[in-house]
Design a protein around this motif. Structure first.
Motif, PDB file in Angstrom:
ATOM      1  N   SER A  63      91.319  -3.486 -74.316  1.00 57.99           N
ATOM      2  CA  SER A  63      90.356  -2.387 -74.231  1.00 57.99           C
ATOM      3  C   SER A  63      88.935  -2.915 -74.052  1.00 57.99           C
ATOM      4  CB  SER A  63      90.443  -1.530 -75.500  1.00 57.99           C
ATOM      5  OG  SER A  63      89.473  -0.510 -75.480  1.00 57.99           O
ATOM      6  N   VAL A  64      88.573  -3.913 -74.847  1.00 60.84           N
ATOM      7  CA  VAL A  64      87.231  -4.493 -74.742  1.00 60.84           C
ATOM      8  C   VAL A  64      87.019  -5.099 -73.356  1.00 60.84           C
ATOM      9  CG1 VAL A  64      85.727  -6.324 -75.609  1.00 60.84           C
ATOM     10  CG2 VAL A  64      87.002  -4.899 -77.224  1.00 60.84           C
ATOM     11  N   ALA A  65      88.032  -5.809 -72.838  1.00 57.40           N
ATOM     12  CA  ALA A  65      87.910  -6.463 -71.533  1.00 57.40           C
ATOM     13  C   ALA A  65      87.753  -5.439 -70.413  1.00 57.40           C
ATOM     14  CB  ALA A  65      89.135  -7.339 -71.282  1.00 57.40           C
ATOM     15  N   MET A  66      88.532  -4.357 -70.474  1.00 54.59           N
ATOM     16  CA  MET A  66      88.443  -3.338 -69.424  1.00 54.59           C
ATOM     17  C   MET A  66      87.092  -2.614 -69.470  1.00 54.59           C
ATOM     18  SD  MET A  66      91.120  -3.436 -67.581  1.00 54.59           S
ATOM     19  CE  MET A  66      92.835  -3.938 -67.555  1.00 54.59           C
ATOM     20  N   LEU A  67      86.635  -2.279 -70.668  1.00 62.21           N
ATOM     21  CA  LEU A  67      85.339  -1.608 -70.791  1.00 62.21           C
ATOM     22  C   LEU A  67      84.194  -2.540 -70.373  1.00 62.21           C
ATOM     23  CD1 LEU A  67      85.908   0.318 -74.138  1.00 62.21           C
ATOM     24  CD2 LEU A  67      85.857   1.283 -71.837  1.00 62.21           C
ATOM     25  N   TYR A  68      84.306  -3.813 -70.706  1.00 64.55           N
ATOM     26  CA  TYR A  68      83.299  -4.785 -70.277  1.00 64.55           C
ATOM     27  C   TYR A  68      83.283  -4.910 -68.752  1.00 64.55           C
ATOM     28  CZ  TYR A  68      80.825  -9.242 -69.782  1.00 64.55           C
ATOM     29  OH  TYR A  68      79.934 -10.223 -69.414  1.00 64.55           O
ATOM     30  N   SER A  69      84.486  -4.909 -68.152  1.00 66.38           N
ATOM     31  CA  SER A  69      84.583  -4.977 -66.687  1.00 66.38           C
ATOM     32  C   SER A  69      83.922  -3.764 -66.042  1.00 66.38           C
ATOM     33  CB  SER A  69      86.049  -5.062 -66.253  1.00 66.38           C
ATOM     34  OG  SER A  69      86.678  -6.230 -66.761  1.00 66.38           O
ATOM     35  N   SER A  70      84.065  -2.614 -66.677  1.00 67.74           N
ATOM     36  CA  SER A  70      83.465  -1.402 -66.116  1.00 67.74           C
ATOM     37  C   SER A  70      81.939  -1.450 -66.162  1.00 67.74           C
ATOM     38  CB  SER A  70      83.966  -0.160 -66.870  1.00 67.74           C
ATOM     39  OG  SER A  70      83.394  -0.078 -68.172  1.00 67.74           O
ATOM     40  N   ARG A  71      81.379  -2.260 -67.073  1.00 69.22           N
ATOM     41  CA  ARG A  71      79.912  -2.358 -67.194  1.00 69.22           C
ATOM     42  C   ARG A  71      79.319  -3.438 -66.278  1.00 69.22           C
ATOM     43  NH1 ARG A  71      77.840  -0.109 -71.897  1.00 69.22           N
ATOM     44  NH2 ARG A  71      75.841  -0.626 -70.902  1.00 69.22           N
ATOM     45  N   ARG A  72      80.161  -4.408 -65.887  1.00 71.48           N
ATOM     46  CA  ARG A  72      79.620  -5.563 -65.161  1.00 71.48           C
ATOM     47  C   ARG A  72      80.051  -5.636 -63.694  1.00 71.48           C
ATOM     48  NH1 ARG A  72      77.425  -9.547 -68.216  1.00 71.48           N
ATOM     49  NH2 ARG A  72      76.588 -10.082 -66.160  1.00 71.48           N
ATOM     50  N   LEU A  73      80.851  -4.719 -63.246  1.00 69.60           N
ATOM     51  CA  LEU A  73      81.332  -4.757 -61.864  1.00 69.60           C
ATOM     52  C   LEU A  73      80.267  -4.197 -60.923  1.00 69.60           C
ATOM     53  CD1 LEU A  73      84.121  -5.525 -60.527  1.00 69.60           C
ATOM     54  CD2 LEU A  73      84.517  -3.070 -60.347  1.00 69.60           C
ATOM     55  N   ASP A  74      79.947  -4.937 -59.880  1.00 71.30           N
ATOM     56  CA  ASP A  74      79.009  -4.453 -58.866  1.00 71.30           C
ATOM     57  C   ASP A  74      79.249  -5.210 -57.562  1.00 71.30           C
ATOM     58  OD1 ASP A  74      77.461  -6.947 -58.858  1.00 71.30           O
ATOM     59  OD2 ASP A  74      76.644  -6.254 -60.779  1.00 71.30           O
ATOM     60  N   LEU A  75      78.512  -4.842 -56.513  1.00 69.13           N
ATOM     61  CA  LEU A  75      78.710  -5.435 -55.186  1.00 69.13           C
ATOM     62  C   LEU A  75      78.065  -6.815 -55.063  1.00 69.13           C
ATOM     63  CD1 LEU A  75      78.174  -2.262 -52.970  1.00 69.13           C
ATOM     64  CD2 LEU A  75      80.315  -3.467 -53.415  1.00 69.13           C
TER      65      LEU A  75
ATOM     66  N   SER B 234      82.398   3.709 -53.799  1.00 71.12           N
ATOM     67  CA  SER B 234      83.678   3.044 -54.079  1.00 71.12           C
ATOM     68  C   SER B 234      83.583   2.166 -55.319  1.00 71.12           C
ATOM     69  CB  SER B 234      84.089   2.202 -52.870  1.00 71.12           C
ATOM     70  OG  SER B 234      84.312   3.006 -51.734  1.00 71.12           O
ATOM     71  N   THR B 235      82.455   1.470 -55.463  1.00 69.50           N
ATOM     72  CA  THR B 235      82.271   0.620 -56.651  1.00 69.50           C
ATOM     73  C   THR B 235      82.288   1.459 -57.924  1.00 69.50           C
ATOM     74  OG1 THR B 235      80.948  -0.943 -55.353  1.00 69.50           O
ATOM     75  CG2 THR B 235      80.753  -1.067 -57.749  1.00 69.50           C
ATOM     76  N   LEU B 236      81.601   2.597 -57.897  1.00 69.91           N
ATOM     77  CA  LEU B 236      81.599   3.486 -59.065  1.00 69.91           C
ATOM     78  C   LEU B 236      83.004   4.001 -59.376  1.00 69.91           C
ATOM     79  CD1 LEU B 236      78.325   5.500 -58.341  1.00 69.91           C
ATOM     80  CD2 LEU B 236      78.704   3.874 -60.216  1.00 69.91           C
ATOM     81  N   ALA B 237      83.832   4.177 -58.337  1.00 74.18           N
ATOM     82  CA  ALA B 237      85.215   4.598 -58.559  1.00 74.18           C
ATOM     83  C   ALA B 237      85.991   3.516 -59.305  1.00 74.18           C
ATOM     84  CB  ALA B 237      85.886   4.913 -57.225  1.00 74.18           C
ATOM     85  N   TYR B 238      85.770   2.250 -58.943  1.00 74.59           N
ATOM     86  CA  TYR B 238      86.411   1.148 -59.666  1.00 74.59           C
ATOM     87  C   TYR B 238      85.909   1.086 -61.107  1.00 74.59           C
ATOM     88  CZ  TYR B 238      88.534  -0.886 -55.475  1.00 74.59           C
ATOM     89  OH  TYR B 238      89.301  -1.098 -54.359  1.00 74.59           O
ATOM     90  N   VAL B 239      84.618   1.321 -61.289  1.00 79.32           N
ATOM     91  CA  VAL B 239      84.039   1.335 -62.640  1.00 79.32           C
ATOM     92  C   VAL B 239      84.718   2.408 -63.489  1.00 79.32           C
ATOM     93  CG1 VAL B 239      81.955   1.906 -63.932  1.00 79.32           C
ATOM     94  CG2 VAL B 239      81.812   0.346 -61.976  1.00 79.32           C
ATOM     95  N   ASP B 240      84.873   3.604 -62.922  1.00 80.61           N
ATOM     96  CA  ASP B 240      85.533   4.695 -63.644  1.00 80.61           C
ATOM     97  C   ASP B 240      86.968   4.333 -64.019  1.00 80.61           C
ATOM     98  OD1 ASP B 240      83.249   6.166 -63.322  1.00 80.61           O
ATOM     99  OD2 ASP B 240      84.044   7.465 -61.742  1.00 80.61           O
TER     100      ASP B 240
END
Length: 547
Positions: free
Chosen positions: A373-385, A509-515
């Motif tokens: 859970s922590v890893a997925m939520l962290y990924s959602s905060r740090r993913l960008d182009l 598309s990036t925001l979709a991956y974040v979601d």
């Protein structure tokens, strides 16, 4: 009166159904003639080969389509046909083992898988390769649950965690390296070699299984014990699972329930699977022992294995898809991003297997869900182009930490309180749930990304019009740069609008991956809470505590 302290998870070959004095219990439980670790390597090799084939063909589909004169959409049936037949055989592998004997059925599955791999490699048309992939999936469907059942019977409970860790390496790492290996083989040789590489491995494994594997006494006693073939059950299973698998594979492509075809599949799958459960519940010799789910601990472990399948394949699909579609990575370089996580799993799995003999399974499971859970939520905060190759690899590494702490303990929890004669059925159902979870996860990710991309694009477009100062300034600045670079004024203006729109689509598309990462993280957090509902187990003892 039987000894109350006896561990019934390890009955000896002399046990009788009534527990009477017809034959005394042996002093020692049954053990295989050969080294258990040698047996473990052999069955893990078979499972690895089969799991690898679920993902190795993905990157070769365009090459197959071009070589066989088919469209890209038609070539996806190469994957769907394999998954459908594989999913049908998985839950009934325990029944076939009871009728034919586990070793014999294992060898039959290996033979079918190896021969069909050869036929896939020499297939002259798309129709032929789809047919041979159905055979390959049917043969491969028995390999995973049989490998797990053999490990469960070969190792004593105190060593079962480490044995399952070896099995876990095959089922978790193989899908990771599959696309990379498939891409390398296709680029350097031809797509046909992704099937031919199974031949030497299959022949060697078949020989070793013949020489090393033996059925334990309780499997031999159950072999062909007047069990009749359940035609109705098999028909319902084939209809239900086949329709469900095709629905999941083609749903996003056909706009889900906006398509009459998908709606029909949903109705067929729902009616067939519900009817299957009702029918099998009242059968004396069911092909699927659905009454095992009366054990709430077993039910909970299977539910967690289903969610684990979703998490595993969702995360496995998302990162390469993001890198290839938005950052321009090749399939090989995107696969290399996953390699660090695969190496970590190779190290982590044996460690978790050892910990499972000392720590209650539910605590390890809880830690795994929390870490995921922590890893997925962290990924959602740090993913960008702007993400680099190194940081993308780091995100994948932290994601697999949680996955590594889940596979072995959940498998162990599923055997808690189960008699040894049910090990084939337990393995079949657990692997079936993970298989269906992987299909649901892949379908869910592609659907979420497509739908959320549309939503974010709509929101962003509302702020990207001529009346918006930021948008106007951005277009003007780009137009000026393009004009300085040599474009005429009119062309520079049109190209500036195009670049801004492309940037907008990429951000949406990036925001979709974040979601999607955030949704997975919240799902893992919910499973963390439910982990403590599992029954206590005695680490290394293989039976449930009554506390």
């Amino acid at each position: 009166m039987p000894d109350e302290a006896e561990d019934h998870s390890n009955p000896g070959p002399g046990d009788t159904a009534g527990g009477g004095a017809a034959s005394p219990l042996p002093a020692e439980p049954w053990r295989p003639k050969f080294n258990p670790w040698l047996i473990a390597v052999v069955v893990a090799l078979a499972a690895f080969m089969e799991v690898l084939d679920t993902s190795i063909a993905n990157v070769a589909l365009p090459y197959m389509a071009g070589s066989l004169g088919a469209s890209n959409d038609q070539s996806t049936w190469v994957l769907t046909s394999y998954l459908v037949s594989n999913a049908i055989v998985l839950p009934i592998s325990g029944w076939f083992s009871s009728v034919l004997g586990r070793k014999r059925f294992f060898m039959i599955c290996l033979t079918i898988f190896t021969l069909s791999s050869l036929l896939c490699g020499i297939a002259p048309s798309l129709a032929a390769i789809i047919f041979f992939r159905v055979l390959q999936g049917a043969g491969g469907g028995g390999l995973q649950p049989l490998a797990q059942a053999i490990l469960a019977d070969t190792f004593p409970p105190e060593k079962r965690g480490v044995a399952f860790a070896l099995y876990g390496v095959t089922t978790v790492v193989a899908p990771t390296i599959g696309p990379t290996l498939g891409g390398w083989i296709t680029d350097n040789y031809t797509w046909r070699w992704i099937f031919f590489i199974n031949l030497p491995v299959g022949i060697l494994t078949l020989f070793l299984v013949y020489r090393l594997i033996e059925d334990p006494p309780w499997v031999k006693r159950a072999k062909g014990a007047g069990i009749k073939f359940d035609y109705i059950g098999v028909s319902l299973l084939t209809l239900g699972v086949g329709a469900l698998q095709i629905l999941l594979d083609k749903g996003q492509e056909d706009d889900w329930f906006g398509s009459r075809f998908i709606l029909t599949l949903a109705i067929v799958a729902g009616v067939s699977l519900v009817s299957l459960v009702i029918w099998e519940w009242f059968q004396q010799h069911p092909i699927i022992e659905v009454q095992l789910f009366r054990n709430l601990n077993f039910l909970g472990a299977n539910a967690m294995m289903f969610i684990l399948g979703i998490m595993l394949f969702s995360s496995l699909v998302m990162m390469p898809l993001f890198l290839q579609t938005l950052l321009g990575y090749t399939s090989e370089s995107a696969g290399l991003v996953l390699s660090g996580g695969g190496v970590l799993l190779l190290v982590l799995m044996p460690v978790v297997g050892t910990l499972a003999s000392k720590i209650q399974a539910r605590y390890l499971i809880a830690f795994g869900w929390l870490a995921l859970s922590v890893a997925m939520l962290y990924s959602s905060r740090r993913l960008d182009l702007q993400i680099s190759f190194g940081f993308a690899s780091f995100l994948r590494v932290i994601q697999v930490v949680g996955l590594g702490f889940l596979f072995v303990p959940i498998n162990l929890a599923s055997y808690v309180g189960m008699p040894l004669e049910k090990s084939n059925s337990v393995a079949g159902l657990v692997n079936f749930m993970r298989n269906m979870g992987s299909s649901v996860g892949t379908s869910m990710v592609t659907t979420l990304i497509a739908r959320r991309s549309q939503v974010h694009q709509m929101y962003l477009v509302a702020h990207a019009g001529p009346g918006q100062p930021v948008f106007t300034q951005a277009v003007a600045a780009l137009t000026s740069r393009l004009f300085v670079a040599g474009f005429d004024a009119e062309l520079a203006g049109r190209k500036a609008y195009t670049l801004v729109y492309q940037s907008l689509v990429g951000q949406a598309s990036t925001l979709a991956y974040v979601d999607t990462y955030a949704i997975l993280g919240m799902g893992a957090a919910i499973m963390f809470v439910f982990s403590f509902a599992l029954r206590r187990n005695q680490p290394g003892a293989g039976r449930v505590s009554m506390e």
